[in-house]
Motif scaffolding. Structure first.
Motif, PDB file in Angstrom:
ATOM      1  N   UNK A   4     -10.934  26.886 -13.026  1.00 47.96           N
ATOM      2  CA  UNK A   4     -11.174  26.145 -11.784  1.00 47.96           C
ATOM      3  C   UNK A   4     -11.396  24.660 -12.021  1.00 47.96           C
ATOM      4  N   UNK A   5     -12.075  24.276 -13.118  1.00 48.02           N
ATOM      5  CA  UNK A   5     -12.312  22.860 -13.376  1.00 48.02           C
ATOM      6  C   UNK A   5     -11.018  22.139 -13.738  1.00 48.02           C
ATOM      7  N   UNK A   6     -10.119  22.824 -14.451  1.00 42.73           N
ATOM      8  CA  UNK A   6      -8.824  22.233 -14.774  1.00 42.73           C
ATOM      9  C   UNK A   6      -8.010  22.026 -13.508  1.00 42.73           C
ATOM     10  N   UNK A   7      -8.047  22.995 -12.602  1.00 43.63           N
ATOM     11  CA  UNK A   7      -7.315  22.880 -11.343  1.00 43.63           C
ATOM     12  C   UNK A   7      -7.887  21.749 -10.492  1.00 43.63           C
ATOM     13  N   UNK A   8      -9.222  21.622 -10.433  1.00 40.89           N
ATOM     14  CA  UNK A   8      -9.840  20.533  -9.670  1.00 40.89           C
ATOM     15  C   UNK A   8      -9.422  19.184 -10.222  1.00 40.89           C
ATOM     16  N   UNK A   9      -9.371  19.066 -11.564  1.00 48.30           N
ATOM     17  CA  UNK A   9      -8.954  17.815 -12.197  1.00 48.30           C
ATOM     18  C   UNK A   9      -7.507  17.485 -11.819  1.00 48.30           C
ATOM     19  N   UNK A  10      -6.648  18.495 -11.811  1.00 49.31           N
ATOM     20  CA  UNK A  10      -5.244  18.287 -11.439  1.00 49.31           C
ATOM     21  C   UNK A  10      -5.139  17.860  -9.979  1.00 49.31           C
ATOM     22  N   UNK A  11      -5.950  18.482  -9.090  1.00 51.50           N
ATOM     23  CA  UNK A  11      -5.935  18.113  -7.673  1.00 51.50           C
ATOM     24  C   UNK A  11      -6.382  16.674  -7.478  1.00 51.50           C
ATOM     25  N   UNK A  12      -7.443  16.274  -8.180  1.00 49.15           N
ATOM     26  CA  UNK A  12      -7.946  14.905  -8.078  1.00 49.15           C
ATOM     27  C   UNK A  12      -6.916  13.923  -8.617  1.00 49.15           C
ATOM     28  N   UNK A  13      -6.263  14.267  -9.731  1.00 51.91           N
ATOM     29  CA  UNK A  13      -5.245  13.385 -10.311  1.00 51.91           C
ATOM     30  C   UNK A  13      -4.077  13.199  -9.355  1.00 51.91           C
ATOM     31  N   UNK A  14      -3.612  14.280  -8.726  1.00 54.25           N
ATOM     32  CA  UNK A  14      -2.482  14.154  -7.803  1.00 54.25           C
ATOM     33  C   UNK A  14      -2.913  13.412  -6.545  1.00 54.25           C
ATOM     34  N   UNK A  15      -4.152  13.595  -6.100  1.00 54.73           N
ATOM     35  CA  UNK A  15      -4.662  12.852  -4.948  1.00 54.73           C
ATOM     36  C   UNK A  15      -4.759  11.367  -5.264  1.00 54.73           C
ATOM     37  N   UNK A  16      -5.201  11.032  -6.454  1.00 58.11           N
ATOM     38  CA  UNK A  16      -5.308   9.627  -6.870  1.00 58.11           C
ATOM     39  C   UNK A  16      -3.925   8.987  -6.934  1.00 58.11           C
ATOM     40  N   UNK A  17      -2.951   9.725  -7.443  1.00 58.95           N
ATOM     41  CA  UNK A  17      -1.582   9.197  -7.519  1.00 58.95           C
ATOM     42  C   UNK A  17      -1.021   8.984  -6.121  1.00 58.95           C
ATOM     43  N   UNK A  18      -1.283   9.910  -5.213  1.00 60.33           N
ATOM     44  CA  UNK A  18      -0.804   9.771  -3.835  1.00 60.33           C
ATOM     45  C   UNK A  18      -1.472   8.584  -3.157  1.00 60.33           C
ATOM     46  N   UNK A  19      -2.768   8.400  -3.398  1.00 65.70           N
ATOM     47  CA  UNK A  19      -3.493   7.266  -2.812  1.00 65.70           C
ATOM     48  C   UNK A  19      -2.954   5.942  -3.347  1.00 65.70           C
ATOM     49  N   UNK A  22       0.404   5.215  -1.696  1.00 64.97           N
ATOM     50  CA  UNK A  22       0.219   4.754  -0.322  1.00 64.97           C
ATOM     51  C   UNK A  22      -0.299   3.317  -0.294  1.00 64.97           C
ATOM     52  N   UNK A  23      -1.219   2.991  -1.183  1.00 67.25           N
ATOM     53  CA  UNK A  23      -1.760   1.626  -1.237  1.00 67.25           C
ATOM     54  C   UNK A  23      -0.654   0.613  -1.513  1.00 67.25           C
ATOM     55  N   UNK A  24       0.257   0.941  -2.413  1.00 65.73           N
ATOM     56  CA  UNK A  24       1.368   0.040  -2.727  1.00 65.73           C
ATOM     57  C   UNK A  24       2.289  -0.095  -1.518  1.00 65.73           C
ATOM     58  N   UNK A  25       2.562   1.017  -0.830  1.00 69.01           N
ATOM     59  CA  UNK A  25       3.429   0.976   0.348  1.00 69.01           C
ATOM     60  C   UNK A  25       2.829   0.116   1.452  1.00 69.01           C
ATOM     61  N   UNK A  26       1.538   0.251   1.669  1.00 74.82           N
ATOM     62  CA  UNK A  26       0.876  -0.444   2.774  1.00 74.82           C
ATOM     63  C   UNK A  26       0.528  -1.882   2.412  1.00 74.82           C
ATOM     64  N   UNK A  35      -8.946  -1.537  -6.575  1.00 77.18           N
ATOM     65  CA  UNK A  35      -8.989  -0.359  -5.735  1.00 77.18           C
ATOM     66  C   UNK A  35     -10.379   0.268  -5.808  1.00 77.18           C
ATOM     67  N   UNK A  36     -11.139   0.207  -4.710  1.00 81.25           N
ATOM     68  CA  UNK A  36     -12.470   0.821  -4.742  1.00 81.25           C
ATOM     69  C   UNK A  36     -12.354   2.338  -4.856  1.00 81.25           C
ATOM     70  N   UNK A  37     -13.320   2.952  -5.502  1.00 80.80           N
ATOM     71  CA  UNK A  37     -13.300   4.393  -5.678  1.00 80.80           C
ATOM     72  C   UNK A  37     -14.554   4.997  -5.065  1.00 80.80           C
TER      73      UNK A  37
END
Length: 118
Positions: A4-19, A22-26, A35-37
């Motif tokens: 579960x911790x590996x999956x959470x890390x992967x989810x956070x990494x993909x969310x960070x990449x998506x964010x 989007x930041x570059x597009x906008x 980029x504030x975190x």
């Protein structure tokens, strides 16, 4: 099988990449310089507050719908006072603390919808 911790890390990494994408597009590449975190999983806006912000931008969208300013990609800027009126001063303070009180001068809302192809 991943833990579960590996999956959470992967989810956070993909969310960070998506964010970041989007930041570059906008805002262009400069949007990534400082980029504030915020802590993952932190709830900054409750359902009612999210609804208030959606209603605010929907109201602007309806007002512009019959004018030359109509757009499928509506972006509006808010002042800190306008944000306080929409979600409350306490929430604005919570958001500031969550991002480490990073100075900001722009608050934007964006509403994107499918354009009609008449």
């Amino acid at each position: 099988c991943s833990s579960p911790s590996t999956q959470r890390h992967a989810d956070v990494s993909s969310s960070a990449a998506a964010a970041a994408s989007l930041a570059v597009q906008v805002g262009g590449r400069d949007a990534l310089l400082h980029l504030p975190e915020c802590c993952p999983g932190t709830v900054l806006l409750g359902k009612g507050q999210r609804h208030a912000l959606m209603e605010l931008i929907d109201t602007v969208h309806r007002a512009r719908a019959s004018s030359d300013e109509a757009s499928a990609d509506l972006r509006i800027s808010l002042t800190k006072d306008e944000l306080c009126m929409a979600v409350g001063a306490e929430t604005v303070g919570t958001i500031g603390r969550a991002f480490g009180h990073v100075a900001y001068d722009t608050i934007r809302l964006r509403r994107v919808s499918v354009a009609d192809d008449d």
